[in-house]
Design a protein around this motif. Structure first.
Motif, PDB file in Angstrom:
ATOM      1  N   ASN A 292      -0.671  14.083   3.628  1.00  0.00           N
ATOM      2  CA  ASN A 292      -0.600  13.308   2.397  1.00  0.00           C
ATOM      3  C   ASN A 292      -1.664  12.208   2.438  1.00  0.00           C
ATOM      4  O   ASN A 292      -1.519  11.228   3.182  1.00  0.00           O
ATOM      5  CB  ASN A 292       0.791  12.691   2.246  1.00  0.00           C
ATOM      6  CG  ASN A 292       0.928  11.812   1.014  1.00  0.00           C
ATOM      7  OD1 ASN A 292       0.042  11.757   0.170  1.00  0.00           O
ATOM      8  ND2 ASN A 292       2.056  11.110   0.918  1.00  0.00           N
TER       9      ASN A 292
ATOM     10  N   ASN B 251       7.183  10.278  -0.108  1.00  0.00           N
ATOM     11  CA  ASN B 251       6.409   9.107   0.324  1.00  0.00           C
ATOM     12  C   ASN B 251       6.083   9.174   1.809  1.00  0.00           C
ATOM     13  O   ASN B 251       5.661   8.190   2.409  1.00  0.00           O
ATOM     14  CB  ASN B 251       7.176   7.814   0.028  1.00  0.00           C
ATOM     15  CG  ASN B 251       8.382   7.633   0.954  1.00  0.00           C
ATOM     16  OD1 ASN B 251       9.089   8.593   1.266  1.00  0.00           O
ATOM     17  ND2 ASN B 251       8.626   6.408   1.390  1.00  0.00           N
TER      18      ASN B 251
ATOM     19  N   SER C 167       3.510  10.448  -3.266  1.00  0.00           N
ATOM     20  CA  SER C 167       2.416  11.415  -3.150  1.00  0.00           C
ATOM     21  C   SER C 167       1.713  11.677  -4.475  1.00  0.00           C
ATOM     22  O   SER C 167       0.621  12.243  -4.504  1.00  0.00           O
ATOM     23  CB  SER C 167       2.946  12.740  -2.568  1.00  0.00           C
ATOM     24  OG  SER C 167       4.031  13.242  -3.329  1.00  0.00           O
ATOM     25  N   ASN C 168       2.302  11.248  -5.597  1.00  0.00           N
ATOM     26  CA  ASN C 168       1.627  11.382  -6.904  1.00  0.00           C
ATOM     27  C   ASN C 168       0.820  10.138  -7.270  1.00  0.00           C
ATOM     28  O   ASN C 168       0.243  10.068  -8.359  1.00  0.00           O
ATOM     29  CB  ASN C 168       2.637  11.692  -8.004  1.00  0.00           C
ATOM     30  CG  ASN C 168       3.647  10.561  -8.228  1.00  0.00           C
ATOM     31  OD1 ASN C 168       3.608   9.542  -7.526  1.00  0.00           O
ATOM     32  ND2 ASN C 168       4.543  10.742  -9.178  1.00  0.00           N
ATOM     33  N   GLY C 169       0.781   9.152  -6.380  1.00  0.00           N
ATOM     34  CA  GLY C 169      -0.007   7.944  -6.615  1.00  0.00           C
ATOM     35  C   GLY C 169       0.786   6.764  -7.128  1.00  0.00           C
ATOM     36  O   GLY C 169       0.262   5.642  -7.166  1.00  0.00           O
TER      37      GLY C 169
ATOM     38  N   THR D  15       0.806  -1.224   0.000  1.00  0.00           N
ATOM     39  CA  THR D  15       0.000   0.000   0.000  1.00  0.00           C
ATOM     40  C   THR D  15       0.836   1.271   0.000  1.00  0.00           C
ATOM     41  O   THR D  15       0.281   2.376  -0.065  1.00  0.00           O
ATOM     42  CB  THR D  15      -0.914   0.024   1.233  1.00  0.00           C
ATOM     43  OG1 THR D  15      -0.104  -0.138   2.414  1.00  0.00           O
ATOM     44  CG2 THR D  15      -1.949  -1.095   1.171  1.00  0.00           C
TER      45      THR D  15
ATOM     46  N   ARG E 213      -2.224   9.914   0.458  1.00  0.00           N
ATOM     47  CA  ARG E 213      -1.758   8.645  -0.114  1.00  0.00           C
ATOM     48  C   ARG E 213      -0.742   7.935   0.781  1.00  0.00           C
ATOM     49  O   ARG E 213      -0.272   6.855   0.439  1.00  0.00           O
ATOM     50  CB  ARG E 213      -1.165   8.890  -1.507  1.00  0.00           C
ATOM     51  CG  ARG E 213      -2.192   9.329  -2.533  1.00  0.00           C
ATOM     52  CD  ARG E 213      -1.608   9.248  -3.935  1.00  0.00           C
ATOM     53  NE  ARG E 213      -2.613   9.458  -4.956  1.00  0.00           N
ATOM     54  CZ  ARG E 213      -2.827  10.612  -5.602  1.00  0.00           C
ATOM     55  NH1 ARG E 213      -2.079  11.670  -5.297  1.00  0.00           N
ATOM     56  NH2 ARG E 213      -3.760  10.719  -6.525  1.00  0.00           N
ATOM     57  N   TYR E 214      -0.394   8.543   1.889  1.00  0.00           N
ATOM     58  CA  TYR E 214       0.509   7.878   2.834  1.00  0.00           C
ATOM     59  C   TYR E 214      -0.158   6.617   3.358  1.00  0.00           C
ATOM     60  O   TYR E 214      -1.366   6.605   3.640  1.00  0.00           O
ATOM     61  CB  TYR E 214       0.838   8.837   3.981  1.00  0.00           C
ATOM     62  CG  TYR E 214       1.717   8.256   5.053  1.00  0.00           C
ATOM     63  CD1 TYR E 214       3.003   7.800   4.778  1.00  0.00           C
ATOM     64  CD2 TYR E 214       1.270   8.176   6.378  1.00  0.00           C
ATOM     65  CE1 TYR E 214       3.808   7.284   5.777  1.00  0.00           C
ATOM     66  CE2 TYR E 214       2.072   7.666   7.386  1.00  0.00           C
ATOM     67  CZ  TYR E 214       3.342   7.209   7.078  1.00  0.00           C
ATOM     68  OH  TYR E 214       4.139   6.692   8.073  1.00  0.00           O
ATOM     69  N   TRP E 215       0.602   5.553   3.507  1.00  0.00           N
ATOM     70  CA  TRP E 215       0.024   4.242   3.823  1.00  0.00           C
ATOM     71  C   TRP E 215      -0.748   4.235   5.153  1.00  0.00           C
ATOM     72  O   TRP E 215      -1.671   3.456   5.338  1.00  0.00           O
ATOM     73  CB  TRP E 215       1.113   3.151   3.854  1.00  0.00           C
ATOM     74  CG  TRP E 215       2.156   3.327   4.927  1.00  0.00           C
ATOM     75  CD1 TRP E 215       3.354   3.965   4.814  1.00  0.00           C
ATOM     76  CD2 TRP E 215       2.093   2.855   6.280  1.00  0.00           C
ATOM     77  NE1 TRP E 215       4.050   3.931   6.008  1.00  0.00           N
ATOM     78  CE2 TRP E 215       3.297   3.247   6.922  1.00  0.00           C
ATOM     79  CE3 TRP E 215       1.159   2.126   7.017  1.00  0.00           C
ATOM     80  CZ2 TRP E 215       3.576   2.946   8.253  1.00  0.00           C
ATOM     81  CZ3 TRP E 215       1.427   1.834   8.342  1.00  0.00           C
ATOM     82  CH2 TRP E 215       2.617   2.227   8.939  1.00  0.00           C
TER      83      TRP E 215
ATOM     84  N   GLN F  75       2.754   4.333  -1.245  1.00  0.00           N
ATOM     85  CA  GLN F  75       2.687   5.107  -2.488  1.00  0.00           C
ATOM     86  C   GLN F  75       3.492   6.396  -2.357  1.00  0.00           C
ATOM     87  O   GLN F  75       3.689   6.932  -1.266  1.00  0.00           O
ATOM     88  CB  GLN F  75       1.240   5.490  -2.809  1.00  0.00           C
ATOM     89  CG  GLN F  75       0.313   4.341  -3.138  1.00  0.00           C
ATOM     90  CD  GLN F  75      -1.079   4.839  -3.525  1.00  0.00           C
ATOM     91  OE1 GLN F  75      -1.337   6.037  -3.548  1.00  0.00           O
ATOM     92  NE2 GLN F  75      -1.975   3.919  -3.811  1.00  0.00           N
TER      93      GLN F  75
END
Length: 537
Positions: free
Chosen positions: A235, A216, A106-108, A102, A237-239, A104
């Motif tokens: 963020n 990340n 920060s841009n995905g 999982t 998208r941070y896990w 990622q």
């Protein structure tokens, strides 16, 4: 147009009410909006984790990037970071890290084992010239590649087994490897972003600017106003974003602690970087809950440029080192919030016990200076002394100036600099005398002693010793813990006798904290994970 009397009365009442309402301070607004306001002392030189060599820069970088592991603030023990687990071979030479699927950027984009391999190759590439590259030397052939002796990175002990599995093979068992893996030098950088703005080995490109930086970590860089503030926002998208209670963190590079203290009282910041020593008794008496006096595994020392006469003479260096009343400096400048030290390695480095250290002895110092050919300081030129232009360091220099003039007849001139210039001068040996601080990267004596090997990127003394290097190397090859520490103690004894530096005091951190800041632990290594912090009354 005239207002009717009743309507006019209502308007006047509303205006009076508004004028009497207390204006919300930034601290109060921050509590409401989950925005942590924190003092950070200095403007960062860089936010590139492969280049950072200043503690204050690292304070920001840990919000933007994450390594294979992270460190528990209180214990300094390694915890899972990007790697959710790891395996260690029975001989202690092979670590296999299993990355979170999982994780990622920060841009995905997914964070992969290849990202770490690329970052390791980048920091070890000789042309990149990272002063902290030695932090990866425990990896097999990393030092040879870093020095240019080995050209093929595939021979370095970094193997991508698949997208989420990274194997690290070591030169020898390294008991502190998992703590190293949390250091900024081990953090990944995004290849596509780095190379969009230049070559892999370019040191100063736009990839670390707001809008460009891809990280990340738990936060994203959204604003950087030089010498004013840095803003990072959560963020998504941070896990582990679901457990991040903060929406943003704002860092203020306030160099003067008295300015920070005023800002704290005015409700401008939740946390200061430091506090004026003169204010410590005041807060102890009136607001003890707002004052923190935390232990810090760090050292403040005089840095001698041993390549410049007369400091190329070890007797001159030892004379200056012995003519320091360390207890007086700690008492008068730091209000006894620091402890004097005569050794390089402070307490708290595991089971290590340092040697006796450099004695405080004015008479012996005068004798050494006479033996060096400068009785009473006669014949010595005036020595320039470069210091950081913060609140305390110039005062330490002034105390040393007075001691050396009175007891040795040595004259020095004090030259204050902002942090970036001062560090550049020290690194390039463009100085004679300086004051430096060093905060441990890991809770082990090697984090201090390993720094002063010949050619080390953070050895800014110009000093080197084959015997010292051999002892450090032998310690690294020794599996028995007691025998290893004995070798390190011999190395420290040698270094203190040569005196390329003069220890002054061991660390501590004095600062102010608002009671709404929760989960802010005392951290011996000084690094905090902002994603575990909460703001609430």
């Amino acid at each position: 147009m005239r207002l009717r009397p009743l309507f006019a009365l209502l308007v006047l009442s509303a205006l009076l009410t508004a004028s009497c309402t207390k204006r919300e301070t930034p601290v109060e607004e921050g509590i409401r909006t989950h925005t942590l306001l924190i003092g950070n002392a200095n403007e960062p030189a860089t936010l590139d984790p492969n280049l950072i060599d200043a503690y204050t820069d690292m304070n920001v970088a840990v919000a933007l990037f994450e390594g294979l592991t992270v460190l528990d603030e209180k214990t300094s023990a390694a915890l899972p970071g990007v790697a959710e687990r790891w395996d260690l071979s029975p001989d202690g030479l092979v670590y296999t890290f299993h990355l979170r699927p999982t994780a990622q950027w920060s841009n995905g984009d997914p964070v992969t084992a290849e990202d770490f391999a690329y970052s390791f190759r980048r920091i070890l590439t000789p042309d990149f010239a990272s002063v902290y590259s030695y932090m990866l030397w425990p990896i097999r052939n990393a030092e040879a590649f870093n020095s240019g002796k080995l050209k093929d990175f595939s021979s370095v002990g970094v193997t991508v087994l698949d997208a989420h599995t990274l194997r690290i093979t070591l030169v020898r068992p390294t008991p502190y490897l998992l703590a190293l893996a949390a250091h900024n030098t081990w953090m990944p950088v995004p290849r596509a972003t780095v190379e969009k703005y230049g070559r892999m080995t370019d040191r100063a490109t736009a990839w670390t600017r707001p809008g460009n930086l891809v990280g990340n970590g738990p936060f994203i860089l959204t604003e950087w106003q030089p010498n004013s503030r840095i803003v990072v926002t959560k963020n998504p998208r941070y896990w582990d974003a679901a457990h991040n209670r903060l929406e943003r963190v704002i860092f203020f590079p306030t160099e003067q602690s008295d300015t920070e203290e005023r800002n704290f009282r005015a409700g401008q910041v939740h946390l200061t970087y430091s506090v004026p020593s003169s204010k410590i008794p005041v807060y102890q008496q009136s607001s003890p809950g707002q004052l923190r006096l935390d232990p810090l595994l760090s050292l403040l020392y005089v840095n001698f440029n041993s390549t410049r006469p007369p400091l190329n003479n070890p007797k001159v260096r030892r004379a200056l080192a012995q003519a320091i009343d360390r207890a007086a400096i700690c008492r008068s400048i730091y209000n006894d919030s620091r402890l004097p030290t005569q050794t390089l390695t402070p307490p708290g480095c595991g089971d290590y016990t340092p040697p006796t250290g450099i004695p405080f002895d004015f008479a012996a110092a005068r004798a050494l200076l006479a033996e060096a050919g400068y009785p009473g300081g006669r014949g010595l030129p005036s020595l320039p002394f470069q210091v950081l232009n913060d609140e305390k360091t110039p005062k330490v220099a002034e105390a040393l100036q007075a001691m050396w003039q009175k007891e040795l007849g040595v004259h020095i001139t004090i030259e204050p600099y902002e942090q970036k210039t001062q560090l550049q001068n020290q690194q390039s040996l463009n100085f004679t005398l300086g004051i430096q601080g060093w905060t441990a990267d890991i809770p082990d004596p090697i984090t201090f002693l390993g720094t002063f090997t010949t050619g080390n990127g953070n050895n800014w003394t110009g000093w080197g010793s084959k015997d010292y290097d051999t002892l450090i190397e032998q310690a690294g090859q020794t599996a028995d813990p007691a025998a290893r520490l004995a070798l390190l103690k011999r190395a420290e004894t040698l270094l203190l006798n040569e005196a390329p530096l003069a220890p002054i005091m061991v660390g501590g951190r004095s600062y102010l904290i608002h009671p709404a800041v929760k989960n802010w632990q005392s951290a011996p290594l000084g690094i905090h994970r902002y994603q575990v912090i909460e703001l609430r009354n």
